[in-house]
Design a protein around this motif. Sequence first.
Motif, PDB file in Angstrom:
ATOM      1  N   LYS A  64       0.849  -1.289  -0.165  1.00 24.84           N
ATOM      2  CA  LYS A  64      -0.123  -0.175  -0.109  1.00 24.84           C
ATOM      3  C   LYS A  64       1.094   1.433   0.662  1.00 24.84           C
ATOM      4  N   ASP A  65       1.904   1.459   0.486  1.00 24.24           N
ATOM      5  CA  ASP A  65       2.229   2.509   0.683  1.00 24.24           C
ATOM      6  C   ASP A  65       3.490   2.677  -0.695  1.00 24.24           C
ATOM      7  N   PHE A  66       3.693   1.598  -0.626  1.00 25.90           N
ATOM      8  CA  PHE A  66       4.533   2.023  -2.655  1.00 25.90           C
ATOM      9  C   PHE A  66       3.553   1.902  -3.186  1.00 25.90           C
ATOM     10  N   LYS A  67       2.447   1.494  -3.268  1.00 23.48           N
ATOM     11  CA  LYS A  67       1.114   1.720  -4.569  1.00 23.48           C
ATOM     12  C   LYS A  67       1.318   3.553  -4.168  1.00 23.48           C
ATOM     13  N   THR A  68       1.403   4.269  -3.067  1.00 22.89           N
ATOM     14  CA  THR A  68       1.343   5.442  -2.540  1.00 22.89           C
ATOM     15  C   THR A  68       2.613   6.034  -3.695  1.00 22.89           C
TER      16      THR A  68
END
Length: 76
Positions: A64-68
């Motif tokens: 999730k953090d990466f895709k942000t």
Amino acid sequence: MKLYEFTLKFTLPDANQNAENYLAALAQAGCDDALIGIGQPGRIALQFSREANSVFAAITSAIKDFKTAIPRAKIT
């Protein structure tokens, strides 16, 4: 909480884009607990050391953090 160590690999949305351009965005998005590898053009790998209640929570929060930071990247 427990510390989990794992690696995630992604294909960048633009293979010609310099992966270094994403480093600040990744840190801002919460991926500052990862070592980042940018040695292959068009790809990026992150080796996480992430605290979480479960391995599932650690991995899903990292994705999730990466895709942000890089929403169009694809996990490989």
